[in-house]
Design an enzyme around this catalytic site. Sequence first.
Site, PDB file in Angstrom:
ATOM      1  N   TRP A 143       1.142  -0.969  -0.222  1.00  0.00           N
ATOM      2  CA  TRP A 143      -0.121   0.019  -0.177  1.00  0.00           C
ATOM      3  C   TRP A 143       1.076   1.494   0.494  1.00  0.00           C
ATOM      4  O   TRP A 143       0.499   2.290  -0.132  1.00  0.00           O
ATOM      5  CB  TRP A 143      -0.869  -0.245   0.738  1.00  0.00           C
ATOM      6  CG  TRP A 143      -0.220   0.540   2.740  1.00  0.00           C
ATOM      7  CD1 TRP A 143       0.266  -0.131   3.873  1.00  0.00           C
ATOM      8  CD2 TRP A 143      -0.453   1.581   3.261  1.00  0.00           C
ATOM      9  NE1 TRP A 143       0.474   0.478   4.449  1.00  0.00           N
ATOM     10  CE2 TRP A 143       0.099   1.814   4.195  1.00  0.00           C
ATOM     11  CE3 TRP A 143      -1.218   2.764   2.929  1.00  0.00           C
ATOM     12  CZ2 TRP A 143       0.494   3.086   4.919  1.00  0.00           C
ATOM     13  CZ3 TRP A 143      -0.909   3.465   3.679  1.00  0.00           C
ATOM     14  CH2 TRP A 143      -0.482   3.869   4.371  1.00  0.00           C
ATOM     15  N   SER A 170     -12.172  13.815  -1.978  1.00  0.00           N
ATOM     16  CA  SER A 170     -13.389  13.291  -1.122  1.00  0.00           C
ATOM     17  C   SER A 170     -13.612  12.861   0.259  1.00  0.00           C
ATOM     18  O   SER A 170     -13.953  13.931   1.132  1.00  0.00           O
ATOM     19  CB  SER A 170     -13.982  11.818  -0.980  1.00  0.00           C
ATOM     20  OG  SER A 170     -14.691  10.666  -0.661  1.00  0.00           O
ATOM     21  N   SER A 171     -11.455  13.203   0.859  1.00  0.00           N
ATOM     22  CA  SER A 171     -11.573  13.138   2.367  1.00  0.00           C
ATOM     23  C   SER A 171     -11.437  14.787   2.416  1.00  0.00           C
ATOM     24  O   SER A 171     -12.243  14.828   3.194  1.00  0.00           O
ATOM     25  CB  SER A 171     -10.176  12.496   2.027  1.00  0.00           C
ATOM     26  OG  SER A 171     -10.721  11.011   2.733  1.00  0.00           O
ATOM     27  N   TYR A 258      -2.642   8.513  12.455  1.00  0.00           N
ATOM     28  CA  TYR A 258      -3.408   9.285  13.680  1.00  0.00           C
ATOM     29  C   TYR A 258      -4.668   9.696  13.292  1.00  0.00           C
ATOM     30  O   TYR A 258      -5.736   9.773  13.296  1.00  0.00           O
ATOM     31  CB  TYR A 258      -2.319  10.846  13.716  1.00  0.00           C
ATOM     32  CG  TYR A 258      -1.529   9.489  14.481  1.00  0.00           C
ATOM     33  CD1 TYR A 258      -1.618   9.384  15.638  1.00  0.00           C
ATOM     34  CD2 TYR A 258       0.075   9.902  14.281  1.00  0.00           C
ATOM     35  CE1 TYR A 258      -0.070   9.417  16.902  1.00  0.00           C
ATOM     36  CE2 TYR A 258       0.956   9.148  14.593  1.00  0.00           C
ATOM     37  CZ  TYR A 258       1.235   8.669  16.021  1.00  0.00           C
ATOM     38  OH  TYR A 258       2.375   8.420  16.396  1.00  0.00           O
ATOM     39  N   SER A 269     -13.200   7.955  24.333  1.00  0.00           N
ATOM     40  CA  SER A 269     -13.630   9.172  25.612  1.00  0.00           C
ATOM     41  C   SER A 269     -15.201   9.428  25.273  1.00  0.00           C
ATOM     42  O   SER A 269     -15.177   9.615  26.579  1.00  0.00           O
ATOM     43  CB  SER A 269     -12.929  10.305  25.134  1.00  0.00           C
ATOM     44  OG  SER A 269     -11.796  10.199  24.679  1.00  0.00           O
ATOM     45  N   THR A 329       0.520   9.652  24.634  1.00  0.00           N
ATOM     46  CA  THR A 329      -0.072   8.831  24.427  1.00  0.00           C
ATOM     47  C   THR A 329      -0.617   8.619  26.003  1.00  0.00           C
ATOM     48  O   THR A 329      -1.554   7.777  26.175  1.00  0.00           O
ATOM     49  CB  THR A 329       0.334   7.776  23.739  1.00  0.00           C
ATOM     50  OG1 THR A 329       0.882   8.609  22.337  1.00  0.00           O
ATOM     51  CG2 THR A 329      -1.012   6.800  22.958  1.00  0.00           C
TER      52      THR A 329
END
Lengths: 535, 384
Positions: A143, A170-171, A258, A269, A329
Site C-alpha cells: 500500500w 473526497s476526504s 493518526y 472518551s 499517548t
Amino acid sequence: MSAETAEHDDHHDHGPAKGLLRWIITTNHKDIGTLYLVFALVMFFVGGLMALIIRTELFEPGMQFIEPQFFNSMTTMHALVMIFGAVMPGFVGFANWMIPMMIGAPDMALPRMNNMSFWMLVAGFVLLISTLFMEGGAPAAGWTMYPPLVLQTGNALPFAIFSIHLMGISSIMGSINIISTIFNMRAPAMTLMKMPLFVWTWLITAFLLIAIMPVFAGAVTMLLTDRFFDTSFFDAAGGGDPVLYQHIFWFFGHPEVYVLILPTFGIASTIIPVFARKPLFGYASMVYATAAIAFLSFIVWAHHMFLVGMPLAGELYFMYATMVIAVPTAVKIFNWTATMWKGAMTFETPMLFSIAFVVLFTIGGFTGLMMSLAPVDFQYHDTYFIVAHFHYTLVPAAIFMLMAGGYFWLPKWTGNMYDERLGKLHFWLSAISVNILFFPQHFLGLAGMPRRIPDYAVQFTDWNMISSIGAFIYGFSQLLFVYIVYKTIKGTDCEKATDEVWEDASKHGLEWTIASPAPYHTFLTPPEKIPTEHY
Amino acid sequence: MKKTKQLIAALSLLLSGIGSAQADYTLNLMKGVTRISNEVYDMHMIALWICVAVGVVVFGTMFYSIYYHRKSMGHEAEQFHENTTVEIIWTIIPTIILVVMAIPATKAMIDMDDTSEAEMTIKVTGWQWKWEYEYLDEDIHFFSSLDEESNRARQIGSGIDPTSVPHYLLNVDNPVVIPVHTKIRFLFTAADVIHAWWVPDLGWKKDTVPGFINESWTEVDVPGTYRGQCAELCGQDHGFMPIVVIAMEKADYAVWVEEQKALALAEQSAAQKEWSKEELIAKGETVYANNCASCHMADGAGMAGVFPAISGSPIVIGDIDAQVDLMMKGQGMMPAFGQMLSPVDFASVTTFIRNGLGNAVGDSIQPSVIQKQQSTLAAVEDDE
C-alpha cells in the site's frame, strides 16, 4: 404553480425522498452517515476476505493456493481497502451522524458537498477494485507503493492512482465540511472547550487530512509522470531518488495513521464516562494531548525509514521525536484509567469493546515504543513484529471502536436496543480471536520472519497456523455483527430504546436529549442548555 | 492426514500455550554473533521489561477498578475529573523512562554508524530476485540465489513437502563467506528495485537502493552459518531470495579465497572452449530452472498478461542476435541477464530455450561469442 412550490417545500422539510433515489440525492447528514457506514461495513468484509486469502496461503509452508504475485496484490489491496475503504469512511459515517447532534446543529454546513464526497469515494473504490480484473493484476507493490517496484505494475497503475486522487478529494471535501460545521454551527452555549471529545478529535483529524491528502496526491502523481511522461523524480539514472518518494509518502503516511486513531480516541472518551457514570478525567489534557499527538505526527515520518541510509543525525532526531509521542499517548491511557477509577461501572457491549481497546491499544503502543529505538528497529523493521504492532493499533483499536460506536449509537439511530446477549458474544469472540490472530505474529517477527512473504521457512509454521486459525474465527465472528445490526434495524422482538438509551447518558451529550429514533431533522433551533458531564 | 495432525498439534499448542510440535521455533529476538547484535538484544530486552512493568501497573490499576468499582458491587461513582498533581506526575515519569531508554540507544546508533577502519569490503547488489556479491579487495564476484531444492519445492503443486527440504527457503547456491574477528564493511546497492539485506544474527538490516550506496559493518565472533532473507518487498519472488553468510576462521577463509580464484579461472577457460549443442542444452536446462522458470514457468508457458511464454515466442524462434540482445539488456520486468549470467550459462540457456520447451530452431551460440558481447556492453556502460 405557487401551490406546487409550497408542496415541494413542504415535502423537503418533512422527510426523505422515497425509494432508492433518497439515497442517491440525499443531503441529510443522517442519511449520508448511514451510507458511509454501510459502505465501510461492505469494504470491511471485502478487505477481510483478502486477509483470509492471505492467512489461508500462510497456514502452512509451501505454496498451496495462489501465485506469489497475486499474494502481493492481496496484501496491497487488503491495506488500501481497509484503510481508505473501511476505517476512514466508518469514522466519517460517525462524524456525519453524530457531530451535528453533538453540537446542536441541524445538519452539516455543506450538505450537497457532503453527498458529493460520499459518491466520489464510491467511484474511487469501483476503480480500485476493478484493477483486480486487469491485465497484469491489481497493484502488488504494497500500500506504500514504493518506486521503482510500483512502476512495474501492469495496466492497473493509472487506475489505482486515479482512484487515490478521488479518495483524496473526497476526504478533503469531507474534512472541509466537518471543520466548517464545527466552527460555525455549534449551539451558542457550546464553546470549543465544552465540545465532546469525539468532536474535538474529529476537528483535529480533519485538519490533518487537509494537510496530508494533497501530499499523497502529489506523490502518486509523480509516480504517474515517472511511468508515463519520462520524468525522473524517483529514478537515480535521471537524477532522481527513490528514497525521496518514501519521504513524501511518509510525510503523508504517518499523520494518516493518526487519522485512523484520533477518532478512535474520541469514541473511547465518549463511551467510557457514560458506563463509568463519571465525568471524563482530564478533559483539557485530553484535548491538548490529541493536539500534541497531531503535531508530533508531522515531524516523525522518517521512523518508517530507519534502514534507507539516513545520516546519523537524522536517525537520532527521528528516534527522539518518535519517543516523545509516548508521553501524550500515555497521558490518554492514564486518563481513561482514571475515568474508570472509583466509577460505578457496568459492562454493556460498547464498554467491553472500549476496555479491550484501552488494553490492546496499549500493547500496540508498547511495541511502537520498542520500534522507536532506531538501532533495535534495525532488527524489527519489515518483519511480522511490525505487522503485529500496527494490527494491534488498528484492529482492536480502530475497528473495535467502530464496533463500540455502532453498539453505542445504534439504539439512538434506530430506536431499538440491540441484542445485548449476542453483542457480548460478538465481543468475546472478537477479543479472544484477535489475540490468537495477532499475538503470535510478535513471535514470528522476532524469530526472523519478514513481512509480505507468501511462503516461509518451516520453523515459522506453528505460529502461522495459530495466527490463521485466529484469523478465521475473527473473520467469521464479524458476520454476527451484521446479523445484530440487521436485527436491530428491523426491530422485531427488540426492546425499544428510551430517549436517553443509557442510564444518565443525557448528562453526557446532547445526542441523548433528543428522541429515539432520532428524527430526520434535529436541532432545527439550537438547544439552549448543554450537558455538563463530558468536559 | 499430515495436515490434520499438524492442525491438531497447532491447536494443542494454542490451548496449552507452551510446548511445540516443531522443536526449533523461537519466541524472542536472537542474540546473534556480533557485539552489535548483543547490544541490540540487550536494548530489546530492557525495552520489553520496561513495557511489561508499565503494563502490569496500568492494567493492574484498571482491572482492580473494573473489579471493585462496579455498579453491581454497589459502588457509588465519585465525581472527580481532574487532579493537577497526578497529571504532572504521570507526565514526568514516562519522560524519565524515555530518557533512560534513549541513552543506550544513542550509543548503539553511533556505534553502528561507524564503518571506519574496516579491514575488508564486500559490495552487495540486490537483484530481482538474487544477490550479487563483490569482494572489492579480492576480485571475487558471484551471484547467490535460492538453492535448487527449495526452488523446486516452493512451486505450486510441487508435491514436495517443505519439511523434507533442508533449510527450506533459507538456503542458497553460493553463500557469502567471511572471516571471523575481522571488521567487514558492506556496501549496498540495487540493480532494479529496492531490496533489504538482513541476517538477524548480525543484528541489523539495510535497504539496497538502486542508484545509491548504503554502508554497514559487522565483525562476527563465532564461526558458523547464518541465514537471512530479503526484507523489503521487491516483487513476486521477494520471499525467495535468501542470504547465507558463512563465517570461517581466518585460515579457512584464505583457502576459500584461493578456491574462488581457481574457479574464476576455470570459468574463463570454459568460456573459451568450443561447446557442443547437446552440452549447451543440457546445461541450459538447469540455468533455465534457476533463473527463468519463476516468471516464464517451468514449461515455458509464461503467465498470461504478465510474463510472456517462451514456447513459440516470436523472439525466441526468431533471429538469435535479437534474442541475445534482449536477454543482455533486459526489458520491463525482465532483468538485464548480460550482467548476471556467466558466458557459459548465458550461451547454454539461450541454446536451451531455442531447442527445448516446445521450440526447435536448431541453432546454438558459443560462450565465447557471448563473452565478447558482454565486454562490449560493459565498456558502453562505463562510458555512460
